[in-house]
Design a protein around this motif. Sequence first.
Motif, PDB file in Angstrom:
ATOM      1  N   GLN A 127      11.236  13.110   3.001  1.00 28.49           N
ATOM      2  CA  GLN A 127      11.471  13.058   4.134  1.00 28.49           C
ATOM      3  C   GLN A 127      12.438  12.494   4.576  1.00 28.49           C
ATOM      4  OE1 GLN A 127      11.197  16.579   5.433  1.00 28.49           O
ATOM      5  NE2 GLN A 127       9.495  17.519   3.899  1.00 28.49           N
ATOM      6  N   SER A 185       7.848   9.958   2.889  1.00 22.86           N
ATOM      7  CA  SER A 185       6.705  11.529   3.188  1.00 22.86           C
ATOM      8  C   SER A 185       6.714  11.449   4.774  1.00 22.86           C
ATOM      9  CB  SER A 185       5.555  12.205   2.493  1.00 22.86           C
ATOM     10  OG  SER A 185       4.350  11.163   3.207  1.00 22.86           O
ATOM     11  N   ASP A 186       5.964  12.422   4.935  1.00 23.00           N
ATOM     12  CA  ASP A 186       6.049  12.252   6.745  1.00 23.00           C
ATOM     13  C   ASP A 186       4.712  11.298   6.204  1.00 23.00           C
ATOM     14  OD1 ASP A 186       8.165  13.711   7.990  1.00 23.00           O
ATOM     15  OD2 ASP A 186       6.667  15.708   7.258  1.00 23.00           O
TER      16      ASP A 186
END
Length: 535
Positions: free
Chosen positions: A471, A511-512
Amino acid sequence: MPDAERGIQPAAAHPYQACVNAAILRKLLEVTAMQEATPPVDLDACEQEPLAFSGSIQDVGGLIATKANDGSVCYLSDNIERWFDIPPDPKTPTLDSLFFDNCDYFSHRQRSIFKGKHFLIANVTSNRGVEGDVMLSVNESLHIYEFEPKPSPATPENKTAESAPGFVHDSNKLPGSIEVEKLIRRIHALTHYPKIMLYRFLDGDAGEVVAELSDPGLASYQGLRFPASDIPQIARALYIDNPFRLIFDTQMPTSQVKGLSAEPAEVPDLSLSTLRSVSPVHLEYLGNMGVRSSASFPVVVMGRLWGLLALHAVTATPIPIAQRVAVTAMIEQRLARELMNSQINEDHALFNSNAERLRFCAKALIAMRDGDTDVPLPNGLFELVDCDALIVNLNGECIYRDELIEPEAAWAITEVGRREASRNVFKTDSLARYMTQTDALRQRASGLLYCSCGPDTAGPQLEIMWLKSEQTVKVSWAGKPDKVHSEINGETRISPRRSFEAWNDEIYGHSDAWDSSNVMLASKLMVAVLTRSVG
């Protein structure tokens, strides 16, 4: 004689005990001042800097160190004569001569229970008649007594309602924010520091200001992130062992700590010293922020360093020992407890809502460890933890792999988990920090949550890897987090950044973040499989 008759306060549950009416500190040894060469400031050396072995203290107080085994004085700071009369040819004093009224209290029998802790000895009068307080810190080899004279009475500035400090926070990142605000306002009233920030450590060791109390006109850091290099791991380790860190005045000189033996003395371990001198790198860092005094209090939640409560002032603003102890107690008894209770309540609610799914997954995984080849991989593994892909290994063989992840990549990810796991658990929002990744792999597996159990008598090793896709993360930094290169005497050195104004950035290869509740569920699943607890 009972403790009460000697005027000694009984041991309290709180680790920072106070015993009042301590005895007069008697005559000590003469020491010779040592000149300290100021080393070049180099940010690259900051992580390796021996902070605990600085060999000096901030010049606001004096240090007396005794040997843990016999109580004899072995180190003194070279400013000690400012508060104590020193005879020209003394014999080496012992602990009894330093605290003679309380010598029973500081006996070998009592001292053995103090290891690794700090204790306040309040209301001490030196043999020169100087009143002060002593902070005692104890490690395996040294007992360090740090004397600070009582501050001169000061009248706090009267603030009008229009100049009252403002409080800002992010409710999504700070549970119990109403209680936290009340606590921070109390600390502001106690210390008179114009800026107080609650700073939380994130995955990857960067930090973010999640709440801030600030006087009008001061720059705000609310919501800004600070890179991991701002607080190196060596400094974070010291926060775990110490109740606070106060930098009295960035312009204050230091005082050397000198051994009394005729033989060249080793530099003493000042890990637990509350007056320990400040790294030149950090002094330059604070100067670039416009900070003259700084105080930091660790926030430890369930044994982990959750973050810091950081206080900044643009003028020299000392905090007396008793007030530092009071702030520490507030943080431990209220702030850390509020954060812990919020986390426990959240975990409890999530566990209850996933209990049936967790039991179903555990039963299937136990059967698979028992050798039942007809049991399919439970779909609940994808629902138990928020993820985009999954890898499962049993007895060293991959039994499930996301079809978009190549076998070589799956084993490389497995090796990262095995190498980095602590207590069979590891999480990261950036696998790229631990392995080489292709663009395609990052899009499928930028974050990793690794859990394992076994091998044991109940079955072979089971490894589950939940993966999150990449992300693009938008971040506001407190200043551009690049290193500043400069030339001094023909040599290139790296210094702290000079600006802390908000600098917006986009971060790739992440990433998150993994929610702590997801990590809790994954860990409980593996415990249930290992212990065969599925009732």
